[in-house]
Design an enzyme around this catalytic site. Sequence first.
Site, PDB file in Angstrom:
ATOM      1  N   LYS A  42       0.846  -0.852   0.367  1.00  0.00           N
ATOM      2  CA  LYS A  42       0.123  -0.275   0.500  1.00  0.00           C
ATOM      3  C   LYS A  42       0.965   1.455  -0.184  1.00  0.00           C
ATOM      4  CE  LYS A  42      -1.832   3.515   1.806  1.00  0.00           C
ATOM      5  NZ  LYS A  42      -1.486   4.404   1.388  1.00  0.00           N
ATOM      6  N   GLU A  75       9.032   1.047  10.876  1.00  0.00           N
ATOM      7  CA  GLU A  75      10.300   2.344  10.881  1.00  0.00           C
ATOM      8  C   GLU A  75       9.719   3.648  10.541  1.00  0.00           C
ATOM      9  OE1 GLU A  75      13.206   1.184  10.777  1.00  0.00           O
ATOM     10  OE2 GLU A  75      13.699  -0.385   9.009  1.00  0.00           O
ATOM     11  N   CYS A 132      13.669   9.367   6.818  1.00  0.00           N
ATOM     12  CA  CYS A 132      13.621   9.552   8.608  1.00  0.00           C
ATOM     13  C   CYS A 132      15.182   9.933   9.225  1.00  0.00           C
ATOM     14  CB  CYS A 132      13.099   8.363   8.632  1.00  0.00           C
ATOM     15  SG  CYS A 132      14.198   6.502   7.595  1.00  0.00           S
ATOM     16  N   GLU A 165      10.722  15.816  15.340  1.00  0.00           N
ATOM     17  CA  GLU A 165      11.073  15.583  14.466  1.00  0.00           C
ATOM     18  C   GLU A 165      10.780  17.310  13.393  1.00  0.00           C
ATOM     19  OE1 GLU A 165       9.511  12.174  12.024  1.00  0.00           O
ATOM     20  OE2 GLU A 165      11.394  11.957  11.538  1.00  0.00           O
TER      21      GLU A 165
HETATM   22  P1  NAD Z   1       2.504   8.505   7.915  1.00  0.00           P
HETATM   23  O1  NAD Z   1       2.213   7.268   8.487  1.00  0.00           O
HETATM   24  O2  NAD Z   1       0.799   9.199   8.077  1.00  0.00           O
HETATM   25  O3  NAD Z   1       2.061   7.462   6.264  1.00  0.00           O
HETATM   26  C1  NAD Z   1       2.444   6.265   5.577  1.00  0.00           C
HETATM   27  C2  NAD Z   1       1.802   5.415   5.626  1.00  0.00           C
HETATM   28  O4  NAD Z   1       0.594   4.717   6.148  1.00  0.00           O
HETATM   29  C3  NAD Z   1       0.677   5.967   4.161  1.00  0.00           C
HETATM   30  O5  NAD Z   1       0.972   5.097   3.592  1.00  0.00           O
HETATM   31  C4  NAD Z   1      -0.759   6.087   4.314  1.00  0.00           C
HETATM   32  O6  NAD Z   1      -1.595   6.039   3.940  1.00  0.00           O
HETATM   33  C5  NAD Z   1      -0.201   5.186   5.560  1.00  0.00           C
HETATM   34  N1  NAD Z   1      -1.730   5.262   6.894  1.00  0.00           N
HETATM   35  C6  NAD Z   1      -2.182   6.287   7.017  1.00  0.00           C
HETATM   36  N2  NAD Z   1      -3.128   6.032   8.055  1.00  0.00           N
HETATM   37  C7  NAD Z   1      -3.697   4.776   8.343  1.00  0.00           C
HETATM   38  C8  NAD Z   1      -3.738   3.903   9.251  1.00  0.00           C
HETATM   39  N3  NAD Z   1      -4.724   4.265   9.944  1.00  0.00           N
HETATM   40  N4  NAD Z   1      -3.381   2.563   9.024  1.00  0.00           N
HETATM   41  C9  NAD Z   1      -2.908   2.290   7.608  1.00  0.00           C
HETATM   42  N5  NAD Z   1      -2.426   3.036   7.317  1.00  0.00           N
HETATM   43  C10 NAD Z   1      -2.148   4.333   7.386  1.00  0.00           C
HETATM   44  O7  NAD Z   1       3.461   9.210   7.578  1.00  0.00           O
HETATM   45  P2  NAD Z   1       3.955  10.061   5.982  1.00  0.00           P
HETATM   46  O8  NAD Z   1       3.515  11.213   6.637  1.00  0.00           O
HETATM   47  O9  NAD Z   1       3.225   9.693   4.867  1.00  0.00           O
HETATM   48  O10 NAD Z   1       5.513  10.106   6.457  1.00  0.00           O
HETATM   49  C11 NAD Z   1       6.324  11.183   6.571  1.00  0.00           C
HETATM   50  C12 NAD Z   1       7.119   9.834   8.390  1.00  0.00           C
HETATM   51  O11 NAD Z   1       7.390   8.820   7.772  1.00  0.00           O
HETATM   52  C13 NAD Z   1       7.651  10.572   9.599  1.00  0.00           C
HETATM   53  O12 NAD Z   1       7.194  10.408  10.816  1.00  0.00           O
HETATM   54  C14 NAD Z   1       9.203   9.318   9.125  1.00  0.00           C
HETATM   55  O13 NAD Z   1       9.824  10.034   9.699  1.00  0.00           O
HETATM   56  C15 NAD Z   1       7.954   8.432   8.883  1.00  0.00           C
HETATM   57  N6  NAD Z   1       9.252   7.490   7.869  1.00  0.00           N
HETATM   58  C16 NAD Z   1      10.157   6.661   8.388  1.00  0.00           C
HETATM   59  C17 NAD Z   1      11.293   6.112   7.841  1.00  0.00           C
HETATM   60  C18 NAD Z   1      11.762   4.813   8.843  1.00  0.00           C
HETATM   61  O14 NAD Z   1      12.967   3.938   7.694  1.00  0.00           O
HETATM   62  N7  NAD Z   1      12.109   5.057  10.001  1.00  0.00           N
HETATM   63  C19 NAD Z   1      11.488   5.667   7.254  1.00  0.00           C
HETATM   64  C20 NAD Z   1      10.102   7.156   5.865  1.00  0.00           C
HETATM   65  C21 NAD Z   1       9.408   7.678   6.463  1.00  0.00           C
END
Ligand code: NAD
Length: 484
Positions: A180, A255, A289, A386
Amino acid sequence: MVLDELWFDPTRCFIGNEWLTPNSAQYLDLVNPSTGQVVCQIARGGDADVCAAVSRADASLSAGWGRLSATERGRVLYRIGQLVQQRCEQLARLESIDVGKPLTQARADAAALARYLEFYAGAADKIHGATIPYLAGYTAYTLREPHGVTAHIIPWNYPMQIIGRSVGAALAMGNAAVLKPAEEACLTALAFADIAREAGLPAGALNVVPGLGTEAGAALAGHPLVRHLSFTGSVEVGRIVQATAANNVVPVTLELGGKSPQLVFNDADIDAALPFLVNAGIQNAGQTCSASSRILVQKSMHDEVVSRMAARYAELRVGPALQDLDLGPLISARQRDIVNGFLAQGHDLERAAEGKIASESSDNGYFVVPVLFAGVNPDHILAQQEIFGPVQTVIAFEDEDEALAIANGTAFGLVASIWSREGARQMRLAKKLRAGQVFINNYGAGGGVELPFGGTGLSGHGREKGFEALYGFSSLKTVAARHD
Ligand code: NAD
């Protein structure tokens, strides 16, 4: 509008190697963050599409994909990797338009995806169980087996790299994956699926359902046939996904975010450190991240490090992704507003330097200039939370103990680096720093796919990348045969 770069229909879900119209018959706009313009529409996948994808994935485990030997799986992954390599430029352009990443960075991501596939292709038949010396009359051994259907919920910032490390490892172990991608950027996920099909990946081994997190994401996380969840994204959603995994009693890899420090001691080679100090904070416009958003500097060096970082900041140019400057835009207006909100909270801080937005940038693009704050108190909100934008804080420390306390003084623990020539200090701190990865006299080590990656605290748990990911994407079965 449909992008010239697309060779597949982005309004479909990829299920069982077929492109299917979403059950909802509804679509979401995909926006180019460099221009603010809609570039195409994508499927608004939901429960029914997720169910179809999981069911095709499950079926593939007892049919084509599930019948391949580890070596054969490796060969398929290798072929996918080669095709990705050949189409790097196409993929990089898509990523650049979709995520707003400068082309050079998007090319590096496409190359990393190919490298993950090459690595996991080679690893597929090199991971195995063990025999265990046991009671007389018994032979005991372990089998390392795939979980079954694995779910991969990923964010928008590094789609190709995250697909490589997560889906690549899951497939190498013989799982069938349902991906997804983020609603803000999912073109390379769909492109990757089509390349995998072309390379001969059996139907059902990889399925992609785009859509909203609260719809497609939630349906996938909660599906009872999903046997492992791999989530990369925010802490907030990570908690929801972990609660869902707990409810279904399945393993989960999280992650999440970070507030990663670089510790610069007064014996450091500053010339060597300087490019890492800045680049680790502004790469992908800080939407990484493992971005290094805190630069901890020993007091006697503070002003020198700040003035040398400031000189580099003054040269940084922000502009449309395809112009390939130092930074592209942020992913969305929402993300820009979040970053600007943090910048406003830094009104009491010394703004040591900032970059420039290129004059030819569109007014509708989501641009922000990178900003360096100096002399920051470690408890300041900008040094604790962050930001996920190109903002770095420089914090002064007296000695090693204070540096360690500040470095470990946030809720996160993803990456840290030590800049010092003193070997004993390097070893001491590498043990004491609360982080999943520690770098000595570098930051990121070129992102090597071989190096296990993941966090502690609010940065998450579980490890991806390297061989370690293969343990996470498999479970161990013990067999004890009594024969005498
Ligand atoms: P997000 O958590 O909003 O979304 C991530 C994914 O989760 C998307 O595909 C989104 O559609 C999905 N999602 C959202 N709500 C959901 C739910 N209720 N149930 C299941 N899936 C759901 O994050 P974002 O804004 O897209 O990304 C930014 C964040 O991600 C930052 O905090 C960053 O630090 C983190 N990040 C971490 C890593 C790592 O490897 N540690 C890598 C990239 C990003």
